[in-house]
Scaffold this active site. Sequence first.
Site, mmCIF file in Angstrom:
data_model
loop_
_atom_site.group_PDB
_atom_site.id
_atom_site.type_symbol
_atom_site.label_atom_id
_atom_site.label_comp_id
_atom_site.label_asym_id
_atom_site.label_seq_id
_atom_site.Cartn_x
_atom_site.Cartn_y
_atom_site.Cartn_z
ATOM 1 N N SER A 1 0.887 -1.264 -0.099
ATOM 2 C CA SER A 1 0.125 0.048 0.186
ATOM 3 C C SER A 1 0.888 1.135 -0.030
ATOM 4 O O SER A 1 1.814 1.418 -0.953
ATOM 5 C CB SER A 1 -1.202 -0.165 1.160
ATOM 6 O OG SER A 1 -2.087 0.913 1.034
ATOM 7 N N ASP B 1 -9.089 -6.423 -4.660
ATOM 8 C CA ASP B 1 -8.623 -5.072 -4.132
ATOM 9 C C ASP B 1 -9.732 -3.968 -4.885
ATOM 10 O O ASP B 1 -10.325 -4.435 -5.871
ATOM 11 C CB ASP B 1 -7.215 -4.666 -4.272
ATOM 12 C CG ASP B 1 -6.733 -3.593 -3.448
ATOM 13 O OD1 ASP B 1 -7.762 -3.235 -2.795
ATOM 14 O OD2 ASP B 1 -5.481 -3.588 -3.442
ATOM 15 N N HIS C 1 -6.628 -6.240 -0.375
ATOM 16 C CA HIS C 1 -5.668 -5.251 -0.291
ATOM 17 C C HIS C 1 -4.321 -5.489 0.542
ATOM 18 O O HIS C 1 -3.182 -5.711 -0.123
ATOM 19 C CB HIS C 1 -6.032 -3.907 0.361
ATOM 20 C CG HIS C 1 -5.113 -2.725 0.419
ATOM 21 N ND1 HIS C 1 -4.933 -2.309 -1.030
ATOM 22 C CD2 HIS C 1 -4.603 -1.925 1.090
ATOM 23 C CE1 HIS C 1 -4.062 -1.363 -0.813
ATOM 24 N NE2 HIS C 1 -3.954 -1.094 0.617
#
Length: 246
Positions: free
Chosen positions: A93, A192, A222
């Site tokens: 991320s 995601d 994610h």
Amino acid sequence: MKVVAPKSFTCRGGNKAVLLLHGFTGSTIDVRKLEKYLQERGFTCHAPLYKGHGQDPEELIQTGPADWWQDVLDGYHFLRKEGYDDIAVAGVSLGGVFSLKVGIELPVIGVVSMCAPVKAKNVDDLFKRVLHYARGYKKLEGKEEEQITEEMKRLAQTPMQSLTSLQQLILQTGKQINLITSPIFVLQGSLDDPLYKESAEVIYENAATKEKQIKWYEQSGHIIMLGKEKEKVYEDVYAFLNQLDW
């Protein structure tokens, strides 16, 4: 109840060094299992905890991407000072964004980008992440619901000013992907949000290096290192790192 904050950590496993980077509102706990997997296979891992993360949300909102990027730089230079000439970087991320940024600005032997955005998320959505983190933290502290509600109300009225800067950092990094010349491995969960899936394609297509791979994980969302396919993620990251020219 006082919450014990996670910390930066270094785990020595060999002469190959990996800088592991967690995501926004996450912590070093998120990369612990990947670290253990790599350490057992001969890699030394260092994971910095970004300022304000894993701590009271009232502290988090006083920090910003400049602070967190400095923590990443400090982590990289820590490994250099420890004698590691060759360093790979891997992150998820926002940690994936920082991994790309390290690959753009510093010498690295390889880059691993997991579910990294290079298209900016809405500032309101980012603040919702902060509020979600805040509620979870306050519950962990053992506070009563009435107190949590009151504190959340105050927090919601104290916007995190640095989120616009975070948005800009993500966009700027996305525009510089063509400066990455080190081998890169892009991992992306198929479950995601579309923004991250589109970003994975952009990263793969625009990285200048010819040594690039992209892999999709059909049952993952994610935070893929903690999802259903985590063991496969660990195996694939290890395989990529192991074939680099150390």
